[in-house]
Design a protein around this motif. Sequence first.
Motif, mmCIF file in Angstrom:
data_model
loop_
_atom_site.group_PDB
_atom_site.id
_atom_site.type_symbol
_atom_site.label_atom_id
_atom_site.label_comp_id
_atom_site.label_asym_id
_atom_site.label_seq_id
_atom_site.Cartn_x
_atom_site.Cartn_y
_atom_site.Cartn_z
ATOM 1 N N GLY A 1 1.972 7.735 -2.735
ATOM 2 C CA GLY A 1 2.495 6.650 -2.473
ATOM 3 C C GLY A 1 1.703 5.631 -1.523
ATOM 4 O O GLY A 1 1.417 4.640 -1.815
ATOM 5 N N PRO A 2 1.778 6.025 -0.281
ATOM 6 C CA PRO A 2 1.376 5.160 0.780
ATOM 7 C C PRO A 2 -0.093 4.901 0.516
ATOM 8 O O PRO A 2 -0.342 3.983 0.776
ATOM 9 C CB PRO A 2 1.675 5.953 1.962
ATOM 10 N N LEU A 3 -0.997 5.843 0.079
ATOM 11 C CA LEU A 3 -2.568 5.653 -0.125
ATOM 12 C C LEU A 3 -2.559 4.649 -1.186
ATOM 13 O O LEU A 3 -3.480 3.599 -1.142
ATOM 14 C CB LEU A 3 -3.117 6.886 -0.533
ATOM 15 N N TYR B 1 -1.886 4.033 -10.345
ATOM 16 C CA TYR B 1 -0.945 4.644 -9.808
ATOM 17 C C TYR B 1 0.144 5.203 -10.858
ATOM 18 O O TYR B 1 0.743 6.257 -10.762
ATOM 19 C CB TYR B 1 -0.136 3.753 -8.675
ATOM 20 N N LYS C 1 -0.461 2.251 -2.056
ATOM 21 C CA LYS C 1 0.095 0.949 -1.390
ATOM 22 C C LYS C 1 -0.957 0.357 -0.705
ATOM 23 O O LYS C 1 -1.049 -1.006 -0.591
ATOM 24 C CB LYS C 1 1.369 1.167 -0.877
ATOM 25 N N ALA C 2 -1.629 1.176 0.199
ATOM 26 C CA ALA C 2 -2.689 0.521 1.017
ATOM 27 C C ALA C 2 -3.863 -0.100 0.235
ATOM 28 O O ALA C 2 -4.200 -1.074 0.434
ATOM 29 C CB ALA C 2 -3.329 1.841 1.927
ATOM 30 N N SER D 1 5.748 10.487 -2.639
ATOM 31 C CA SER D 1 6.419 9.482 -1.587
ATOM 32 C C SER D 1 5.822 9.618 -0.279
ATOM 33 O O SER D 1 5.590 8.691 0.480
ATOM 34 C CB SER D 1 7.941 9.857 -1.565
ATOM 35 N N LEU D 2 5.276 10.806 0.094
ATOM 36 C CA LEU D 2 4.798 11.014 1.643
ATOM 37 C C LEU D 2 3.212 10.814 1.540
ATOM 38 O O LEU D 2 2.683 10.371 2.477
ATOM 39 C CB LEU D 2 5.201 12.388 2.090
ATOM 40 N N ILE D 3 2.423 10.950 0.462
ATOM 41 C CA ILE D 3 1.049 11.149 0.384
ATOM 42 C C ILE D 3 0.218 9.926 -0.589
ATOM 43 O O ILE D 3 -0.303 9.093 -0.287
ATOM 44 C CB ILE D 3 0.312 12.518 0.180
#
Length: 453
Positions: A320-322, A39, A324-325, A316-318
Amino acid sequence: MNLLFIAWRNFRYRALSSFLTTLSLTLGVGLVVMVMAIYGIISEAFVRNASVGYNLVVGPRGSALQLTLNSVYYLSQPIENLPFTEYMEFFPKEERAAMVKQFGGDPALGERDGEYAGFVAGGYAIPLALGDYFGEFRAVGTTTDFFEKLRHGPDVDQPFEFREGRAFESFSTENSYFEAVLGSRVAAQMGIEVGDMMNPTHGDPEGKGHGQGFRVVGIMAPTGTPNDRAVFVNLEGFYLLEGHAKPIPEGAIVVPPEDDGNGSGEKLLTIPEREVTSILVRNGNLMFAPGMQNRVNESGRAQAAAPIGEINKLMSLIVGPLMKALLAITLITCIVAAVGVLVAIYNSMNDRKRDIAVMRALGARRGSVTMVILFESLIIAVVGGVAGWVLAHVAIFGAGTFIEQQTGVQVGLLSVSEFEWLLLPFVIALSLVAGVVPAWAAYRTDVGTNLAA
């Protein structure tokens, strides 16, 4: 006898069980460290490569993110093309008149300043023409301003340097319209040297090859940017390739260009036949950027995107969440490993009930026995956590060359991500919690019953 020494002796006595339990925790910690590192590498690569000197990218109306990925990173596909006259809107009337004189077109284009010329005064506007490939790499048609005015590096102050050769020339002498410069990775992977010919394909890597080739006159030094994996060709040569001329609209006023007198024998495309995929813009005063961005977007003909803003949205929208998952999944792996610590130590309690009873009979307090079990969990946590961290960083360091080639990010053996220092305390706390159940079982061990057994 020291309680920690007793715990270490128990750890060594159950060598196979201890090794397997520690290995599961090592792999869990290693996975978490690698996810954090990946990341961090992705974030640094995208954000750093978006800081390239220019502050706006102008292109056809559509997705601003796609325009950024296509023009800055040479990813995705071009949305469409802009007429060359839109590129001319960034220049004062003197330079516009010179373009009409050189290429041919409607003389009225050179009778006024470009709509955005005032915003760009003291800055630059560099055209890009995309659509061809050399192998898997993008062929980018541009001008010499690309090498002379763009900067890179952490402070965006480093000019492009050439490992071999030079940049292509602005004006043609003999066939110099068909000159190319290779990024460092392209040259290394394709085995091309200065003086060789390269033939781009049209539309995609497997597309039809153009009959006309380009002679390689320069190979860029590594920059750690997407430019390392691109081929740059003279914009005039790009226009002269088969299928790159736009049909002249019916009724368009086209005055033929004047003879450039260079003896190249090439008839340049006129302005109505030219298109650009995007334009890299740096405002003369960066305070003008929002005003110019609004003006371009309100024109209805094009859109202007701020690369750094679009990449921050992407992260932040794509991305980052992936990530974090994925991090959550790897943390669950650590929790499962901690449960394994609990099960391994708890199951060993059946084999050690008599040992614990003897310790109690010799005067050991309940608290001391409990601490021995907790120390065993601590040893597994520290050994597994440190081993996982080292294993992950050795793996990342081993892939350092590949990572640098792909992203331009240099990684060292001790390169750490932002929150990585929190991982070992987390693992230790988790393992201590896992050791509470077997420690409580040891605390409740009945001395008389187990000695009699």
